[in-house]
Design an enzyme around this catalytic site. Structure first.
Site, mmCIF file in Angstrom:
data_model
loop_
_atom_site.group_PDB
_atom_site.id
_atom_site.type_symbol
_atom_site.label_atom_id
_atom_site.label_comp_id
_atom_site.label_asym_id
_atom_site.label_seq_id
_atom_site.Cartn_x
_atom_site.Cartn_y
_atom_site.Cartn_z
ATOM 1 N N GLU A 84 0.806 -1.220 0.000
ATOM 2 C CA GLU A 84 0.000 0.000 0.000
ATOM 3 C C GLU A 84 0.845 1.279 0.000
ATOM 4 O OE1 GLU A 84 -2.861 -0.169 3.170
ATOM 5 O OE2 GLU A 84 -3.967 -1.826 2.268
ATOM 6 N N GLY A 195 -6.953 0.283 17.196
ATOM 7 C CA GLY A 195 -8.270 0.560 17.758
ATOM 8 C C GLY A 195 -9.099 -0.668 18.068
ATOM 9 N N GLU A 196 -8.848 -1.771 17.385
ATOM 10 C CA GLU A 196 -9.607 -3.002 17.641
ATOM 11 C C GLU A 196 -9.131 -3.725 18.896
ATOM 12 O OE1 GLU A 196 -11.359 -1.552 14.703
ATOM 13 O OE2 GLU A 196 -9.262 -1.958 14.265
ATOM 14 N N TRP A 260 -4.537 5.927 12.881
ATOM 15 C CA TRP A 260 -3.738 4.956 12.135
ATOM 16 C C TRP A 260 -3.428 5.340 10.691
ATOM 17 C CZ3 TRP A 260 -6.181 2.780 7.912
ATOM 18 C CH2 TRP A 260 -7.583 2.735 7.910
ATOM 19 N N ASN A 278 -12.353 4.324 15.302
ATOM 20 C CA ASN A 278 -13.535 3.939 16.058
ATOM 21 C C ASN A 278 -13.302 3.998 17.564
ATOM 22 O OD1 ASN A 278 -11.902 1.370 15.194
ATOM 23 N ND2 ASN A 278 -12.932 0.799 17.094
ATOM 24 N N ASP A 320 -18.281 1.038 13.398
ATOM 25 C CA ASP A 320 -16.857 1.064 13.043
ATOM 26 C C ASP A 320 -16.594 2.003 11.873
ATOM 27 O OD1 ASP A 320 -14.142 0.336 13.344
ATOM 28 O OD2 ASP A 320 -14.310 -1.064 11.684
#
Length: 591
Positions: A84, A195-196, A260, A278, A320
């Protein structure tokens, strides 16, 4: 090729080493003027404002069909997955990251490796959404990037040897870094992922030369910020003033709001713009309130990290809908006035135009075909008008221990995810890579445990249409009109670039680099790179010729989290290459 104890491979080519050692230091002025210069790319976003617009016109709608590949560089090894990154180019050298926290320096004339650096990652890293990295920062004699174990690493631009390494956060708690750092006033500005896992998001500034921490600003209400002077840690105010205003109990202590995707910078207002992810957990019934500063855009003072203003796109987020997507500064000209504006296409499906001086809402409108979680936006404040029964049900009201399932659109991967859009001051349009998908989502009981997923939700993503998911859109920020669209069978997951030659470039998971007419959306060019394109293209000039480069290598969040959508892409091949193209000199004037 030889290796050393730092995990660096150094090219034996004398030519490659000569090219690297001939590169000049990157200055603050170089970075500030990056959007105007055409012979290098020294900032993520092709300019600190993030417009991803090139003033080059040699390559245009008349001759782009003659664009030719000149070299392809393979990252090698078995470490494929999502590529990416956005390439950086300075004095004939390309600096680019690859999956698993690798960095390469490449001779852009020959496509030959100069050096390679592989971060030594521990076994316990926990990236939620693939082992990606989106790029480096360049400053003085350093190439700086973040790693999956939440460190910042500064490498010597000529040799790839580490000059300093700093721990930003604890990877065992779920922290990581996947975004390209930002350089502003000699500071390395970085955010964090995680965040998760119930981490606490933050933005931090480090001295680019020494790696010393200069300030830290948490992005969850209730946490203290600090500045560092002469080795001393000095309190600089609690984010949001105090705890417990928009969070219940102690939920703010693991509130998420990860930064992020990194940020942009506007010199005119001297503001960093960072988005936040989130709130944690996903189960919104456990945390009534707006949950600041999650799912928001923040304007931050680059000198001390103080928050100037915030705009929350999804208060009390239960889907989310991270608010991390880039906020791009631009001049909005209407009613005879020029407004210092900024725009963002949010995961929640709405496009927002804000006053970048104070965060005031100017307008907002859907940029996707369907939104179910909200009926619209308040025309004065931009606050969403929540749809009745649009939120997943409270599991505490169910004997089965699972809340009522709702169908929400867009899906949590968003109307637009991380992949950056572009803005053309020529057409005054934004070019937005987007997706049309929905999800079944439900809530479940959950409690925080360090290093464990902190969701309290389940979901299944589905395509919204039979024949396409991805849509590249040209959006007018003045009217909210979709000027043109290109529909793609698979989800779009790569970034966009536009040029003064009236071209828009992006890639597809099917493997194509494509170019479109910026005014009409007509497809003018495509080249199959052999693997899905989820990177972001760039363009620059060298020796009188215009070049285009893009990474190829399928991966990212879609095949990992994509539910029924993953079936659409299950046969796509992974890869790991940089492709570079150019327009031959004799084709510049072609019609």
């Amino acid at each position: 090729m030889r290796s050393n104890k730092f995990g660096i491979r150094i090219a034996a080519s004398a030519l490659a080493l000569a090219v690297s050692c001939g590169a000049h230091a990157v200055t603050d002025e170089d970075i500030l003027k990056d959007a105007e210069t055409t012979d290098d790319i020294v900032s993520y976003g092709m300019g600190l404002q993030g417009q991803r617009f090139s003033p080059l016109t040699d390559l245009n709608t008349d001759n782009v069909k003659h664009l030719q590949p000149v070299w392809g560089f393979a990252f090698g090894g078995e470490k494929m997955r999502g590529q990416e990154s956005q390439p950086m180019i300075k004095d004939g050298v390309m600096y680019v990251t690859a999956s698993y926290s690798r960095v390469y320096a490449i001779d852009v004339k020959a496509g030959e490796e100069i050096w390679q650096y592989d971060a030594r990652l521990p076994d316990g890293i926990m990236p939620c959404c693939d082992v990606v990295n989106r790029g480096v920062a360049l400053y003085n004699d350093k190439v700086i990037f973040g790693t999956l174990d939440a460190k910042l690493v500064a490498l010597n631009k000529d040799t790839g040897k580490p000059m300093w390494i700093k721990k930003v956060a604890d990877y065992q708690a779920g922290y990581a870094i996947t975004a390209a750092p930002l350089i502003v006033k000699g500071k390395v500005i970085t955010g964090v992922s995680g965040g998760e896992f119930g981490i606490v998001g933050k933005v931090e500034a480090y001295d680019a030369n020494t790696g010393d921490l200069m300030w830290t600003r948490p992005t969850v209400e209730g946490h203290m910020g600090y500045v560092y002077k002469d080795g001393k840690k000095i309190e600089s105010g609690i984010s949001g003033g105090k705890a417990g205003q928009t969070w219940p109990g102690d939920m703010w202590k693991n509130g998420g709001a990860a930064t992020w995707l990194g940020g942009t910078y506007d010199e005119e207002t001297d503001s960093l713009f960072f988005g936040t992810g989130n709130p944690a957990p996903w189960n919104s019934h456990l945390r009534p309130g707006d949950n600041l500063f999650s799912s928001s855009r923040l304007a931050i003072d680059p000198d001390d990290g103080s928050i100037k203003w915030h705009f929350q796109t999804t208060p009390h987020d239960g889907w989310d809908y991270d608010g991390v997507n880039e906020l791009i500064s631009f001049d909005l000209k209407e009613n005879g006035k020029t407004i210092k504006a900024a725009a963002t296409a949010d995961r929640n499906g709405f496009f927002y135009v804000l006053n970048r001086e104070n965060g005031d809402f100017i307008r907002g409108f859907p940029f996707v075909d369907k939104i179910t979680w909200a009926e619209g936006l308040d025309p004065e404040t931009g606050r969403p008008i929540f749809a009745e029964n649009g939120r997943p049900g409270d599991p505490s009201n169910s004997e089965a221990g699972k809340g009522e399932t709702v169908v929400a659109q867009p899906a949590f991967l968003g109307g637009k995810n991380w992949m950056p859009m572009a803005y053309s001051p020529e057409t005054e349009l934004f070019y937005v890579p987007s997706n049309e998908w929905s999800m079944d989502i439900w809530n479940e009981p959950v409690s925080y445990k360090k290093g464990a997923a902190f969701l309290g939700a389940g979901f299944t993503i589905k395509p919204a249409n039979e024949d396409y998911i991805g849509v590249l859109r040209a959006m007018d920020p003045k009217t909210g009109e979709e000027v043109w669209r290109y529909e793609n069978p698979a989800p779009l997951w790569g970034g966009v670039m536009t040029t003064a030659g009236d071209l828009v470039f992006t890639g597809t998971p099917e493997g194509y680099l494509k170019a479109f007419d910026a005014k009409t959306g007509e497809e003018l060019y495509k080249f199959n790179t052999g693997s899905g394109v989820v990177g972001t293209p760039v363009t620059w000039t060298m020796d009188g010729e215009q070049y285009v480069s893009v990474l190829s290598g399928w991966g990212g969040a879609v095949p990992l989290w994509g539910g029924e959508v993953a079936k659409v892409v299950k046969d796509f091949n992974q890869g790991g290459m940089v492709w570079t193209f150019k327009l031959p000199k004799d084709r510049v004037a072609a019609k």
